[in-house]
Write an enzyme that holds these catalytic residues in place. Structure first.
Site, PDB file in Angstrom:
ATOM      1  N   ARG A   1       0.819  -1.221   0.000  1.00 24.44           N
ATOM      2  CA  ARG A   1       0.000   0.000   0.000  1.00 24.44           C
ATOM      3  C   ARG A   1       0.847   1.263   0.000  1.00 24.44           C
ATOM      4  O   ARG A   1       0.402   2.326  -0.436  1.00 24.44           O
ATOM      5  CB  ARG A   1      -0.993  -0.032   1.169  1.00 24.44           C
ATOM      6  CG  ARG A   1      -2.217  -0.862   0.846  1.00 24.44           C
ATOM      7  CD  ARG A   1      -2.940  -1.347   2.066  1.00 24.44           C
ATOM      8  NE  ARG A   1      -2.257  -2.475   2.659  1.00 24.44           N
ATOM      9  CZ  ARG A   1      -2.375  -2.844   3.909  1.00 24.44           C
ATOM     10  NH1 ARG A   1      -3.149  -2.191   4.712  1.00 24.44           N
ATOM     11  NH2 ARG A   1      -1.708  -3.890   4.360  1.00 24.44           N
TER      12      ARG A   1
ATOM     13  N   GLU B   1       4.755  -9.903  15.181  1.00 23.14           N
ATOM     14  CA  GLU B   1       4.161 -10.496  16.388  1.00 23.14           C
ATOM     15  C   GLU B   1       4.543 -11.987  16.480  1.00 23.14           C
ATOM     16  O   GLU B   1       4.922 -12.478  17.527  1.00 23.14           O
ATOM     17  CB  GLU B   1       2.649 -10.337  16.315  1.00 23.14           C
ATOM     18  CG  GLU B   1       2.006 -10.275  17.678  1.00 23.14           C
ATOM     19  CD  GLU B   1       0.514 -10.054  17.552  1.00 23.14           C
ATOM     20  OE1 GLU B   1       0.055  -9.551  16.513  1.00 23.14           O
ATOM     21  OE2 GLU B   1      -0.180 -10.407  18.518  1.00 23.14           O
TER      22      GLU B   1
HETATM   23  P1  AMP Z   1       4.195  -2.441  12.001  1.00 24.81           P
HETATM   24  O1  AMP Z   1       5.516  -2.944  11.473  1.00 24.81           O
HETATM   25  O2  AMP Z   1       3.749  -3.175  13.214  1.00 24.81           O
HETATM   26  O3  AMP Z   1       4.209  -0.928  12.200  1.00 24.81           O
HETATM   27  O4  AMP Z   1       3.090  -2.788  10.915  1.00 24.81           O
HETATM   28  C1  AMP Z   1       2.864  -1.940   9.853  1.00 24.81           C
HETATM   29  C2  AMP Z   1       2.531  -2.702   8.593  1.00 24.81           C
HETATM   30  O5  AMP Z   1       1.532  -3.690   8.807  1.00 24.81           O
HETATM   31  C3  AMP Z   1       1.997  -1.727   7.567  1.00 24.81           C
HETATM   32  O6  AMP Z   1       2.570  -2.035   6.306  1.00 24.81           O
HETATM   33  C4  AMP Z   1       0.491  -1.930   7.597  1.00 24.81           C
HETATM   34  O7  AMP Z   1      -0.031  -1.888   6.312  1.00 24.81           O
HETATM   35  C5  AMP Z   1       0.282  -3.300   8.240  1.00 24.81           C
HETATM   36  N1  AMP Z   1      -0.702  -3.270   9.359  1.00 24.81           N
HETATM   37  C6  AMP Z   1      -0.445  -3.524  10.658  1.00 24.81           C
HETATM   38  N2  AMP Z   1      -1.552  -3.442  11.414  1.00 24.81           N
HETATM   39  C7  AMP Z   1      -2.550  -3.114  10.573  1.00 24.81           C
HETATM   40  C8  AMP Z   1      -3.968  -2.854  10.744  1.00 24.81           C
HETATM   41  N3  AMP Z   1      -4.577  -2.915  11.945  1.00 24.81           N
HETATM   42  N4  AMP Z   1      -4.678  -2.518   9.641  1.00 24.81           N
HETATM   43  C9  AMP Z   1      -4.098  -2.443   8.428  1.00 24.81           C
HETATM   44  N5  AMP Z   1      -2.797  -2.665   8.203  1.00 24.81           N
HETATM   45  C10 AMP Z   1      -2.011  -3.009   9.252  1.00 24.81           C
END
Ligand code: AMP
Length: 170
Positions: free
Chosen positions: A58, A95
């Site tokens: 995205r 996670e």
């Molecule tokens: P993080 O590395 O934990 O910051 O996760 C970010 C990535 O995971 C991004 O590329 C987001 O598109 C996706 N992502 C994580 N949580 C969500 C959520 N609740 N809704 C949509 N996309 C998410």
């Protein structure tokens, strides 16, 4: 226009307990899409950005538009094994387990100002890996731009040394 009302919550996707922030409802609304991108672009107009680095998938949609509007190059940060030319890789933890991102080794030149773009900040691990990739190539991370920030996950703490902006915080 209240952009946060246009983003759709999808409960239990991709797994139970996660509320997925679905931005397709914003992307398919021409007025909302343009408004969001114009807002994301504004603060970087005179920042002398050389490259926008967008994160698969995205981050490509938003980052491609931003690069066009800023008149700079676009660099895709991709999931492993997708890029055809010599690449560098950075791992990050999720996670459960880990994942990695790759960029072409000639995608950023030493000293270039890089703006990193993704749709959503959750824990910050993904974007931190992207920042490390840019820095490995000698780039200077001038900013990190998100459409959405999940504030309750405190991903911003991990990114304290970078200027982080988000349009919508939940
Ligand atoms: P993080 O590395 O934990 O910051 O996760 C970010 C990535 O995971 C991004 O590329 C987001 O598109 C996706 N992502 C994580 N949580 C969500 C959520 N609740 N809704 C949509 N996309 C998410």
């Amino acid at each position: 226009m209240e952009l946060e009302k246009i983003i759709r919550d999808v409960p239990d996707f991709p797994k139970k307990g996660i509320i997925f922030k679905d931005i397709t409802t914003l992307l398919q609304d021409g007025e909302a899409f343009r408004l969001a991108l114009n807002r994301m672009m504004k603060k970087h107009l005179d920042a002398g950005i050389d490259k926008v680095l967008g994160i698969e998938a995205r981050g490509f949609i938003l980052g491609g538009v931003l690069a066009y509007k800023l008149g700079c190059g676009f660099v895709p940060a991709r999931k492993p094994g997708k890029l055809p030319y010599r690449s560098i890789r950075e791992e990050y933890t999720l996670e459960y387990g880990s994942n990695s991102l790759e960029v072409h080794e000639d995608s950023i030149q030493s000293g270039e100002k890089v703006l990193i773009v993704d749709d959503l900040l959750a824990t910050g691990g993904t974007v931190l890996a992207a920042a490390r990739l840019a820095e490995k190539l000698g780039g200077q991370v001038a900013g990190i731009e998100f459409l959405i920030e999940l504030g309750f996950l405190h991903g911003r703490d991990k990114l304290a040394k970078y200027p982080v902006h988000s349009l919508i915080t939940y």
